[in-house]
Scaffold this motif. Structure first.
Motif, PDB file in Angstrom:
ATOM      1  N   GLY A   1      41.891  48.377  41.354  1.00  0.00           N
ATOM      2  CA  GLY A   1      41.555  47.020  41.768  1.00  0.00           C
ATOM      3  C   GLY A   1      40.059  46.845  41.913  1.00  0.00           C
ATOM      4  O   GLY A   1      39.260  47.717  41.556  1.00  0.00           O
ATOM      5  N   LEU A   2      39.667  45.706  42.458  1.00  0.00           N
ATOM      6  CA  LEU A   2      38.252  45.390  42.599  1.00  0.00           C
ATOM      7  C   LEU A   2      37.652  45.900  43.904  1.00  0.00           C
ATOM      8  O   LEU A   2      36.451  46.152  43.991  1.00  0.00           O
ATOM      9  CB  LEU A   2      38.045  43.868  42.523  1.00  0.00           C
ATOM     10  CG  LEU A   2      38.326  43.210  41.172  1.00  0.00           C
ATOM     11  CD1 LEU A   2      38.244  41.690  41.303  1.00  0.00           C
ATOM     12  CD2 LEU A   2      37.339  43.698  40.115  1.00  0.00           C
ATOM     13  N   LEU A   3      38.480  46.054  44.944  1.00  0.00           N
ATOM     14  CA  LEU A   3      37.961  46.420  46.257  1.00  0.00           C
ATOM     15  C   LEU A   3      37.257  47.765  46.245  1.00  0.00           C
ATOM     16  O   LEU A   3      36.307  47.983  47.010  1.00  0.00           O
ATOM     17  CB  LEU A   3      39.105  46.471  47.275  1.00  0.00           C
ATOM     18  CG  LEU A   3      39.918  45.193  47.477  1.00  0.00           C
ATOM     19  CD1 LEU A   3      41.063  45.459  48.443  1.00  0.00           C
ATOM     20  CD2 LEU A   3      39.034  44.082  48.008  1.00  0.00           C
ATOM     21  N   THR A   4      37.712  48.672  45.390  1.00  0.00           N
ATOM     22  CA  THR A   4      37.165  50.027  45.397  1.00  0.00           C
ATOM     23  C   THR A   4      36.245  50.291  44.214  1.00  0.00           C
ATOM     24  O   THR A   4      35.936  51.444  43.925  1.00  0.00           O
ATOM     25  CB  THR A   4      38.316  51.054  45.399  1.00  0.00           C
ATOM     26  OG1 THR A   4      39.199  50.788  44.301  1.00  0.00           O
ATOM     27  CG2 THR A   4      39.093  50.982  46.695  1.00  0.00           C
ATOM     28  N   THR A   5      35.801  49.253  43.512  1.00  0.00           N
ATOM     29  CA  THR A   5      34.791  49.467  42.485  1.00  0.00           C
ATOM     30  C   THR A   5      33.467  49.804  43.161  1.00  0.00           C
ATOM     31  O   THR A   5      33.139  49.291  44.227  1.00  0.00           O
ATOM     32  CB  THR A   5      34.610  48.223  41.600  1.00  0.00           C
ATOM     33  OG1 THR A   5      34.224  47.115  42.427  1.00  0.00           O
ATOM     34  CG2 THR A   5      35.886  47.884  40.852  1.00  0.00           C
ATOM     35  N   ALA A   6      32.711  50.674  42.531  1.00  0.00           N
ATOM     36  CA  ALA A   6      31.440  51.095  43.124  1.00  0.00           C
ATOM     37  C   ALA A   6      30.486  49.922  43.293  1.00  0.00           C
ATOM     38  O   ALA A   6      29.663  49.914  44.217  1.00  0.00           O
ATOM     39  CB  ALA A   6      30.803  52.182  42.266  1.00  0.00           C
ATOM     40  N   ALA A   7      30.574  48.922  42.414  1.00  0.00           N
ATOM     41  CA  ALA A   7      29.692  47.760  42.528  1.00  0.00           C
ATOM     42  C   ALA A   7      29.935  47.019  43.842  1.00  0.00           C
ATOM     43  O   ALA A   7      28.990  46.698  44.572  1.00  0.00           O
ATOM     44  CB  ALA A   7      29.897  46.821  41.344  1.00  0.00           C
ATOM     45  N   VAL A   8      31.199  46.736  44.158  1.00  0.00           N
ATOM     46  CA  VAL A   8      31.528  46.012  45.385  1.00  0.00           C
ATOM     47  C   VAL A   8      31.142  46.838  46.607  1.00  0.00           C
ATOM     48  O   VAL A   8      30.549  46.329  47.568  1.00  0.00           O
ATOM     49  CB  VAL A   8      33.024  45.660  45.413  1.00  0.00           C
ATOM     50  CG1 VAL A   8      33.451  45.186  46.801  1.00  0.00           C
ATOM     51  CG2 VAL A   8      33.333  44.591  44.379  1.00  0.00           C
ATOM     52  N   LEU A   9      31.450  48.129  46.582  1.00  0.00           N
ATOM     53  CA  LEU A   9      31.154  48.978  47.727  1.00  0.00           C
ATOM     54  C   LEU A   9      29.658  49.181  47.913  1.00  0.00           C
ATOM     55  O   LEU A   9      29.170  49.302  49.037  1.00  0.00           O
ATOM     56  CB  LEU A   9      31.855  50.327  47.548  1.00  0.00           C
ATOM     57  CG  LEU A   9      33.391  50.250  47.564  1.00  0.00           C
ATOM     58  CD1 LEU A   9      33.989  51.524  47.001  1.00  0.00           C
ATOM     59  CD2 LEU A   9      33.910  49.979  48.974  1.00  0.00           C
ATOM     60  N   THR A  10      28.911  49.198  46.811  1.00  0.00           N
ATOM     61  CA  THR A  10      27.464  49.384  46.902  1.00  0.00           C
ATOM     62  C   THR A  10      26.772  48.131  47.404  1.00  0.00           C
ATOM     63  O   THR A  10      25.914  48.188  48.293  1.00  0.00           O
ATOM     64  CB  THR A  10      26.895  49.784  45.533  1.00  0.00           C
ATOM     65  OG1 THR A  10      27.491  51.015  45.114  1.00  0.00           O
ATOM     66  CG2 THR A  10      25.384  49.958  45.589  1.00  0.00           C
ATOM     67  N   MET A  11      27.131  46.981  46.861  1.00  0.00           N
ATOM     68  CA  MET A  11      26.428  45.757  47.257  1.00  0.00           C
ATOM     69  C   MET A  11      26.791  45.336  48.674  1.00  0.00           C
ATOM     70  O   MET A  11      26.083  44.518  49.273  1.00  0.00           O
ATOM     71  CB  MET A  11      26.741  44.622  46.277  1.00  0.00           C
ATOM     72  CG  MET A  11      28.116  44.047  46.382  1.00  0.00           C
ATOM     73  SD  MET A  11      28.381  42.757  45.157  1.00  0.00           S
ATOM     74  CE  MET A  11      30.007  42.163  45.634  1.00  0.00           C
ATOM     75  N   THR A  12      27.864  45.896  49.251  1.00  0.00           N
ATOM     76  CA  THR A  12      28.222  45.610  50.639  1.00  0.00           C
ATOM     77  C   THR A  12      27.826  46.769  51.551  1.00  0.00           C
ATOM     78  O   THR A  12      28.404  46.944  52.623  1.00  0.00           O
ATOM     79  CB  THR A  12      29.725  45.323  50.768  1.00  0.00           C
ATOM     80  OG1 THR A  12      30.471  46.414  50.186  1.00  0.00           O
ATOM     81  CG2 THR A  12      30.099  44.033  50.055  1.00  0.00           C
ATOM     82  N   SER A  13      26.864  47.555  51.091  1.00  0.00           N
ATOM     83  CA  SER A  13      26.317  48.636  51.910  1.00  0.00           C
ATOM     84  C   SER A  13      24.895  48.267  52.332  1.00  0.00           C
ATOM     85  O   SER A  13      24.386  47.198  51.979  1.00  0.00           O
ATOM     86  CB  SER A  13      26.314  49.947  51.124  1.00  0.00           C
ATOM     87  OG  SER A  13      25.253  49.964  50.173  1.00  0.00           O
ATOM     88  N   THR A  14      24.242  49.176  53.022  1.00  0.00           N
ATOM     89  CA  THR A  14      22.842  48.974  53.394  1.00  0.00           C
ATOM     90  C   THR A  14      21.889  49.611  52.388  1.00  0.00           C
ATOM     91  O   THR A  14      20.673  49.466  52.514  1.00  0.00           O
ATOM     92  CB  THR A  14      22.557  49.599  54.771  1.00  0.00           C
ATOM     93  OG1 THR A  14      22.733  51.026  54.693  1.00  0.00           O
ATOM     94  CG2 THR A  14      23.482  49.024  55.829  1.00  0.00           C
ATOM     95  N   GLY A  15      22.438  50.315  51.402  1.00  0.00           N
ATOM     96  CA  GLY A  15      21.614  51.092  50.486  1.00  0.00           C
ATOM     97  C   GLY A  15      21.395  52.494  50.987  1.00  0.00           C
ATOM     98  O   GLY A  15      20.926  53.359  50.255  1.00  0.00           O
ATOM     99  N   VAL A  16      21.732  52.718  52.256  1.00  0.00           N
ATOM    100  CA  VAL A  16      21.628  54.045  52.867  1.00  0.00           C
ATOM    101  C   VAL A  16      23.004  54.540  53.281  1.00  0.00           C
ATOM    102  O   VAL A  16      23.363  55.692  53.062  1.00  0.00           O
ATOM    103  CB  VAL A  16      20.695  54.017  54.098  1.00  0.00           C
ATOM    104  CG1 VAL A  16      20.604  55.402  54.746  1.00  0.00           C
ATOM    105  CG2 VAL A  16      19.318  53.525  53.701  1.00  0.00           C
ATOM    106  N   ASP A  17      23.786  53.626  53.858  1.00  0.00           N
ATOM    107  CA  ASP A  17      25.140  53.978  54.294  1.00  0.00           C
ATOM    108  C   ASP A  17      26.039  52.761  54.155  1.00  0.00           C
ATOM    109  O   ASP A  17      25.584  51.660  53.796  1.00  0.00           O
ATOM    110  CB  ASP A  17      25.115  54.461  55.749  1.00  0.00           C
ATOM    111  CG  ASP A  17      26.271  55.412  56.063  1.00  0.00           C
ATOM    112  OD1 ASP A  17      27.259  55.420  55.300  1.00  0.00           O
ATOM    113  OD2 ASP A  17      26.180  56.146  57.064  1.00  0.00           O
ATOM    114  N   SER A  18      27.300  52.957  54.459  1.00  0.00           N
ATOM    115  CA  SER A  18      28.260  51.863  54.396  1.00  0.00           C
ATOM    116  C   SER A  18      27.920  50.815  55.447  1.00  0.00           C
ATOM    117  O   SER A  18      27.202  51.087  56.411  1.00  0.00           O
ATOM    118  CB  SER A  18      29.680  52.393  54.646  1.00  0.00           C
ATOM    119  OG  SER A  18      29.761  52.983  55.935  1.00  0.00           O
TER     120      SER A  18
END
Length: 872
Positions: A676-693
């Protein structure tokens, strides 16, 4: 450049270019809640009565148009489309007619009417939007305007760099009528863009000669020898992996040179541009594969100096014969082209010019050609290239840089993947056809080519019909033909004059705006015309204007026939232009532009680079496109037993057996923790701080984008998490949020948001699955506001699939409808959205079916209702 006299005439003909009536100071002005009826009654109405009512009043109603009956309240009245027409004809001085001196309109009077109308239209757009009613007109979004010019002029160039960025609606969409206003400066810019685009689309004179460089690496090695580059010696092929810089070597003898380009060399005769490779006066057959090769280790490049010979127009075609050294699992090898110049130590510029990195699949034993085509217009050019000969200062040459974008990958085995190039061929100023198709489409063959007036009218009719998306008659053509007559004396030739006139056509609201059209024989008073249907279809599925096939069906009144409409939907989705729908809808729906503003911690994620980021963004686009092409279920966006990935992403996810840059469907098992889309790296990365979740960002994203249930805005003066506090720094993201929620001002909101994001805590800042944080086991358990327990990503997906499918389906209908119509949905349209969601479920939740359901809906086929309450 346009002569001053011609520019002065243009200013008189088209005051719309310089009036600020469309503007609200860049969109920053506060909306005005009341119509300015006092000014209308005191000044506007008497002027209209004097100059317009005799022809458009109770005695005579030319074109069925009565000025005296128009409701002057544009904010709530029903005649706003008529007022748009008035604004248009007055701006272009089409009315009153010049041959009616009794109705002459003074310039000051005309300017005041236009200013009043512009201000009222601006207010109407805002007030109707704020009240929940949305105007039936909007301008093209920047990306739509770009594609419209590309399709109209048959040019694959980018045109919108000079336009200001746009806001997004609450649904994330940039094509929303609520925000697509127009400033005076922007309107002026549109004409300048159109003029430059038309110049690029057209040519004059004989076919230019192609400039060709045939560059065997022996020639480059000879240059390196002359320039006293450091010699290298390879005793055997294995030594290649030990040399970490670009070098040219004869593999048969092992002799070669390092290759380090510089714009300046201190030699006896020439100091600047000594790398200059002169083009060949006579081209020869492609030479056989040579043992003399340029060796590019990973992240290295070779620069080929093309001197100051690259022309200003046409295409740059680069053919590279290349092979890659042995690749092990988890390794990639790709080519990237960069073009640039270096005039001195301070004056340098280069840019990537290949649209994408191209995988090298051939071996060094059997190299193969890879070809790149780049419009010369897109190259960063040396400003001194035409000012003097090579060898002077500043350096006037330009270079082509060939990069090895390769990686050993995370956990990859073996040595670096080197690229070996033995031959490069560069052709500059190429045209596949002469004159090019873009030119022939405008200046087509005609028996009237020697009759300028007749040929001008022919060109205008054909061009305006396509640009304005409707039939054009003599009344439409006449003012532009008159403009041609006025311009002609100021220009040297017919073509130059026509380009100026056509640029004016493209600066008209008829091109820039999407408005409701009136059908000659409407099936009902609420139905849009076939022409409006054609535009709605094309801007929905192609982000651009209709093509000839759509327009012809609309002209014939057949487009809305169900079988015809279904056929066109299928044709349009099969067209490569439908990739724009995938790209723009998914980027805006998911908010993928956030990736552009995210700074990744390079010390923590050293493998993260531009190419990797592009792969991340490519995954949700490829996933959506796969579901669309196969009419897969939209529920796959929540959870699926497959991914659509390429080799770099497979390596990132720890999935074996995927090779190459192309995205493809890959089946997975539950242990991969994806789907699915929820676990794509793009979604998880852009909703992070760039350092951590960042559980808060992830929770808000899921609620807004996937469930259309945005949380309330935070209260004022909410304290931020103090990341300088040593106590806070020792906490995991979940512990920080729990500490933050202890503050009374934060508790209620976070209780509704945090659990959604906390369930994704097993994913780090770049979307890798993890089981520990700070050497402690990850706690991804959470409890929703409704007391529903979630146990990590598996629990989240299970709950969404069991209890939130209907909410997600309705959210998808809402999002797609809002994008398709270019406006937010209203409260009054809730019933229609619910009906579409029910129909979608009956048909199996297929994404392609959803597109068809939206297009066949009343929302899509009926005129916009002006008075409706906004759905909250």
């Amino acid at each position: 450049m346009m002569p001053h006299a011609a520019r002065k005439k243009l200013a008189v003909i088209l005051p719309v270019m310089v009036l600020a009536g469309w503007s609200s100071q860049g969109g920053a002005a506060e909306p005005v809640a009341e119509a300015n009826l006092e000014q209308y009654q005191k000044f506007i109405a008497p002027v209209l009565a004097k100059s317009c009512v005799d022809c458009h009043g109770p005695k005579t109603s030319k074109a069925g148009f009565r000025v005296d009956e128009l409701d002057p309240n544009l904010l709530s009245g029903g005649d706003i489309d008529r007022w748009v027409e008035i604004y248009d004809v007055l701006s272009k001085r089409e009315m009153p007619p010049d041959d009616e001196p009794n109705y002459h309109l003074k310039d000051d009077d005309r300017a005041q009417i236009i200013e009043w109308l512009g201000n009222e239209m601006q207010k109407a757009s805002r007030v109707r939007g704020d009240a929940g009613g949305y105007s039936s007109f909007r301008r093209m979004a920047n990306y739509e305007y770009n594609h419209a010019l590309q399709d109209l002029l048959d040019l694959n160039l980018e045109f919108t760099a000079a336009l200001p960025p746009e806001n997004a609606s609450e649904d994330g969409f940039k094509n929303s009528s609520k925000y697509l206003q127009m400033s005076a400066a922007q309107l002026e810019t549109y004409r300048e863009i159109a003029l430059e685009a038309l110049k690029k689309a057209t040519v004059e004179g004989e076919r230019p000669k192609v400039v060709t460089w045939q560059i065997p690496m022996q020639e480059a090695m000879d240059k390196a020898a002359v320039l006293k580059q450091k010699p290298v010696h390879r005793k055997n092929p294995a030594d290649a992996g030990e040399i970490g810089h670009t070098h040219i070597v004869n593999k048969a003898t092992g002799e070669g040179y390092a290759y380090q380009w510089t714009y300046y060399v201190d030699l006896e005769d020439v100091h600047y541009g000594i790398w200059n490779l002169k083009p060949d006066e006579v081209t020869t057959a492609i030479p056989p594969v040579s043992s003399v090769v340029a060796v590019l280790p990973p992240s290295r490049q070779i620069r080929l100096d093309l001197g100051n010979w690259v022309p200003d127009e046409g295409m740059l075609r680069v053919r590279i014969r290349v092979g890659a050294s042995e690749r092990r699992p988890g390794q990639t090898a790709n080519l990237r082209l960069v073009f640039g110049f270096e005039t001195n130590n301070e004056g340098k510029r280069s840019a990537r010019v290949s649209r994408r990195d191209v995988e090298v699949t051939a071996s060094v034993e059997a190299p193969e050609f890879l070809t790149f085509d780049v419009p010369v217009d897109e190259l960063p050019r040396n400003p001194f290239r035409r000012m003097h000969e090579v060898g002077g200062s500043p350096n006037c040459t330009e270079f082509l840089e060939i990069n090895n974008i390769s990686s050993t990958g995370n956990g990859g085995e073996g040595g670096p993947v080197n690229l070996e190039i033995d031959y490069v061929e560069v052709e500059a100023g190429r045209y596949e056809d002469w004159p090019p198709k873009s030119h022939a489409a405008i200046f087509f063959d005609s028996p009237n080519r020697n009759d300028e007036d007749a040929y001008c009218r022919e060109i205008l009719k054909r061009f305006m019909t396509r640009a304005w998306r409707r039939p054009v008659g003599e009344a439409d053509i006449a003012p532009y033909h008159e403009l041609f007559s006025k311009f002609r004396v100021g220009f040297s030739g017919f073509q130059e004059t026509m380009i100026e006139v056509l640029a004016t056509v493209l600066a008209s609201p008829e091109f820039l705006y999407l408005v409701q059209t009136e059908s000659e024989t409407p099936s009902s008073e609420d139905a849009v015309s076939d022409l409006e249907m054609a535009s709605r279809l094309s801007f929905f599925l192609w982000s651009s204007i209709p093509d000839t096939a759509l327009l012809e069906l609309a002209f014939a009144g057949k487009l809305r026939e169900p079988e015809v409409l279904n056929s066109q939907i299928g044709r349009m989705l099969a067209d490569p232009k439908s990739q724009r729908f995938t790209r723009h809808f998914v980027q805006q729906w998911l908010g993928l532009e956030a990736m552009d503003n995210l700074v990744i911690d390079q010390t923590k994620f050293e493998f993260y680079d531009e190419a990797f980021g592009e792969n991340l963004v490519g995954e949700p686009l490829a996933f959506f496109d796969h579901v669309l092409r196969n009419n897969g279920s939209i529920m796959d966006f929540l959870s699926s037993d497959y991914l659509v990935i390429n080799e770099p992403l497979a390596r990132h996810y720890g999935i074996a057996g995927v090779s190459g840059q192309e995205f493809r469907k890959v089946s997975i098992n539950p242990g991969v923790h994806r789907g699915g889309l929820l676990t794509t790296a793009a979604v998880l990365t852009m909703t992070s701080t760039g350092v951590d979740s960042n559980p808060l960002k992830r929770g808000v994203w899921l609620l807004e984008r996937m469930l259309h249930d945005p949380p309330p805005p935070p209260p004022p003066n909410v304290p931020e998490v103090d990341l300088t506090d040593p106590r806070i720094l020792k906490m995991s993201p979940k512990e920080r949020m729990a500490d933050h929620r202890n503050q009374a001002a934060c508790q209620s909101c976070h209780a509704k948001i945090d659990p959604w994001g906390l369930s994704l805590e097993n994913f780090d800042a770049v979307g890798r699955f993890r089981t520990t944080i700070n050497e402690q086991p990850v706690d991804a358990s959470a409890v929703l506001y409704n007391k529903q327990a979630l146990d990590g990503v598996a629990g989240l997906k299970s709950y969404l699939m069991a209890d939130r499918q209907e909410q997600f389906a309705r959210a998808m209908v809402h999002k797609l409808s809002s994008y398709a119509l270019g406006r937010p949905m209203t409260f009054a349209e809730r019933g229609a959205i619910d009906e579409m969601a029910v129909e979608l479920k009956k048909r199996g939740n297929g994404l392609r079916d959803l597109v068809s359901i939206v297009i066949h809906s009343d929302l899509f086929s009926q005129k916009i209702k002006q008075e409706a309450d906004h759905e909250q």
